[in-house]
Design an enzyme around this catalytic site. Structure first.
Site, PDB file in Angstrom:
ATOM      1  N   ASP A  82       0.848  -1.201   0.000  1.00 50.80           N
ATOM      2  CA  ASP A  82       0.000   0.000   0.000  1.00 50.80           C
ATOM      3  C   ASP A  82       0.884   1.252   0.000  1.00 50.80           C
ATOM      4  O   ASP A  82       1.857   1.325   0.758  1.00 50.80           O
ATOM      5  CB  ASP A  82      -0.868  -0.021   1.265  1.00 50.80           C
ATOM      6  CG  ASP A  82      -1.980   1.001   1.228  1.00 50.80           C
ATOM      7  OD1 ASP A  82      -2.502   1.261   0.131  1.00 50.80           O
ATOM      8  OD2 ASP A  82      -2.345   1.522   2.298  1.00 50.80           O
ATOM      9  N   ASP A 104       2.466   5.094  -5.260  1.00 48.16           N
ATOM     10  CA  ASP A 104       1.807   6.370  -4.995  1.00 48.16           C
ATOM     11  C   ASP A 104       2.812   7.497  -5.222  1.00 48.16           C
ATOM     12  O   ASP A 104       3.621   7.813  -4.351  1.00 48.16           O
ATOM     13  CB  ASP A 104       1.285   6.384  -3.556  1.00 48.16           C
ATOM     14  CG  ASP A 104       0.656   7.727  -3.180  1.00 48.16           C
ATOM     15  OD1 ASP A 104       0.585   8.614  -4.051  1.00 48.16           O
ATOM     16  OD2 ASP A 104       0.243   7.875  -2.016  1.00 48.16           O
ATOM     17  N   GLY A 181      -7.459   8.222   7.994  1.00 47.32           N
ATOM     18  CA  GLY A 181      -7.540   8.421   9.440  1.00 47.32           C
ATOM     19  C   GLY A 181      -8.946   8.816   9.855  1.00 47.32           C
ATOM     20  O   GLY A 181      -9.871   8.818   9.034  1.00 47.32           O
ATOM     21  N   HIS A 208      -9.787   5.028  -1.096  1.00 47.56           N
ATOM     22  CA  HIS A 208      -8.958   4.985   0.117  1.00 47.56           C
ATOM     23  C   HIS A 208      -9.694   5.711   1.239  1.00 47.56           C
ATOM     24  O   HIS A 208     -10.682   6.395   0.999  1.00 47.56           O
ATOM     25  CB  HIS A 208      -7.606   5.671  -0.153  1.00 47.56           C
ATOM     26  CG  HIS A 208      -6.657   4.820  -0.943  1.00 47.56           C
ATOM     27  ND1 HIS A 208      -5.409   4.478  -0.486  1.00 47.56           N
ATOM     28  CD2 HIS A 208      -6.786   4.229  -2.149  1.00 47.56           C
ATOM     29  CE1 HIS A 208      -4.803   3.726  -1.384  1.00 47.56           C
ATOM     30  NE2 HIS A 208      -5.613   3.558  -2.411  1.00 47.56           N
ATOM     31  N   ASN A 230     -10.258   0.559   0.649  1.00 43.67           N
ATOM     32  CA  ASN A 230      -9.163   0.407   1.623  1.00 43.67           C
ATOM     33  C   ASN A 230      -9.559   0.788   3.051  1.00 43.67           C
ATOM     34  O   ASN A 230     -10.071   1.897   3.282  1.00 43.67           O
ATOM     35  CB  ASN A 230      -8.005   1.337   1.245  1.00 43.67           C
ATOM     36  CG  ASN A 230      -7.172   0.813   0.105  1.00 43.67           C
ATOM     37  OD1 ASN A 230      -7.565  -0.124  -0.579  1.00 43.67           O
ATOM     38  ND2 ASN A 230      -6.019   1.412  -0.101  1.00 43.67           N
ATOM     39  N   THR A 233      -7.638   2.389   9.538  1.00 42.56           N
ATOM     40  CA  THR A 233      -7.880   2.992  10.850  1.00 42.56           C
ATOM     41  C   THR A 233      -8.827   2.159  11.724  1.00 42.56           C
ATOM     42  O   THR A 233      -8.534   1.896  12.894  1.00 42.56           O
ATOM     43  CB  THR A 233      -8.446   4.417  10.671  1.00 42.56           C
ATOM     44  OG1 THR A 233      -7.459   5.160   9.958  1.00 42.56           O
ATOM     45  CG2 THR A 233      -8.737   5.101  11.987  1.00 42.56           C
TER      46      THR A 233
END
Ligand code: 13P
Ligand code: ZN
Length: 278
Positions: A82, A104, A181, A208, A230, A233
């Protein structure tokens, strides 16, 4: 059953108008819990390792552990890194048996992003490994990816079409309102933008920052072309709170707290797969 690449797994999900859950492994013992939940749901899963974990655990040993779990599982498993940030990280993963990689390079200007991603696609595809990449930037923090609100940006649909055509990626991570988050307030997704990106790129999209996003919003995103979602958290929160509770009662042994944390993660993964499965 088998280790498969992202394209193969997304095709299974697409056949039932669903999406894959991709779950971040942030410590060794979390991985078997993720696979166990996917096995019970009888649905493919993306076992996703973020670089800080691979770095801590040792990429070679951790990759073999994760690939072995995949091969021994009763369902197809994609093993993906990831938010890989560099050519070197991606090469480590390709050498160590990952079936998919995310590069990324979204923090670079678009031309540099395209150049690095196209290079990764050429190397990965030569080995049958799929590639996810990102255009636009989510705010928040995920492992070693930290983006301030001021630096975040939504994905531009026309630019996304150009990016996909230039790079040949298999899946595109988009920025449409989710954050990495915990959320401050309710997540607000820009569905018209998501729909336009899906139309213009015609490739599977990746959402995400899905922890904290409602069931209805996740299902709407899937209906518009998201094929991979994805989560990290919520898994870490479940893991840590189960551990804290168990450690408060049993201070003598290591396994009760780890087992309780595994059960807690397994139930989050079960719940997310049920939402996404289609
Ligand atoms: P959350 O930590 O917000 O669930 O995001 C997960 C993610 O996008 C991993 O790449
Ligand atoms: Zn992410």
């Amino acid at each position: 059953m088998s280790l498969i690449n992202l394209q193969e797994a997304m095709a299974i999900a697409a056949a039932q108008k669903g999406a894959l859950g991709a779950f971040n492994v942030t410590c060794w013992e979390m991985a078997p819990a993720i696979v166990a939940a996917a096995q019970s749901a009888d649905f493919p899963v993306v076992l996703q390792a973020q670089w800080p974990f691979l770095d801590y655990a040792g990429c070679e040993v951790a990759s073999h552990f994760l690939a072995d779990l995949a091969v021994r599982s009763k369902i197809p498993v994609v093993l993906q890194v990831d938010h890989g940030k560099s050519w070197e990280q991606i090469m480590m993963c390709l050498r160590n048996g990952f079936s998919s990689v995310m590069i990324d390079a979204s923090h670079h200007p678009i031309d540099e992003n395209i150049a690095l991603v196209a290079q990764v696609v050429a190397a990965a595809h030569a080995m049958g490994v799929t590639v996810e990449s990102e255009l636009g930037r989510l705010s928040g923090s995920e492992g070693d990816v930290v983006v301030a609100d001021a630096d975040a940006s939504f994905t531009d649909p026309a630019e996304a079409a150009y990016f996909v055509q230039q790079t040949g990626v298999d899946a595109l991570a988009v920025s449409v309102g989710t954050v990495h988050g915990p959320y401050q307030g309710d997540p607000k997704l820009d569905f018209p933008r998501l729909e336009e990106i899906a139309e213009k790129t015609a490739i599977p999209l990746v959402l995400h920052g899905a922890s904290g996003v409602s069931e209805a919003a996740l299902q709407k995103a899937v209906s518009l072309g998201v094929r991979k979602v994805n989560f990290s958290t919520e898994l870490r929160q479940a893991w840590l709170s189960a551990m804290r509770l168990t450690l408060a009662e049993d201070k003598a042994d290591t396994l009760p707290a780890i087992s309780a944390a595994q059960k807690a993660v397994e139930s989050v993964v079960t719940e997310k797969i049920a939402i996404l499965k289609g």
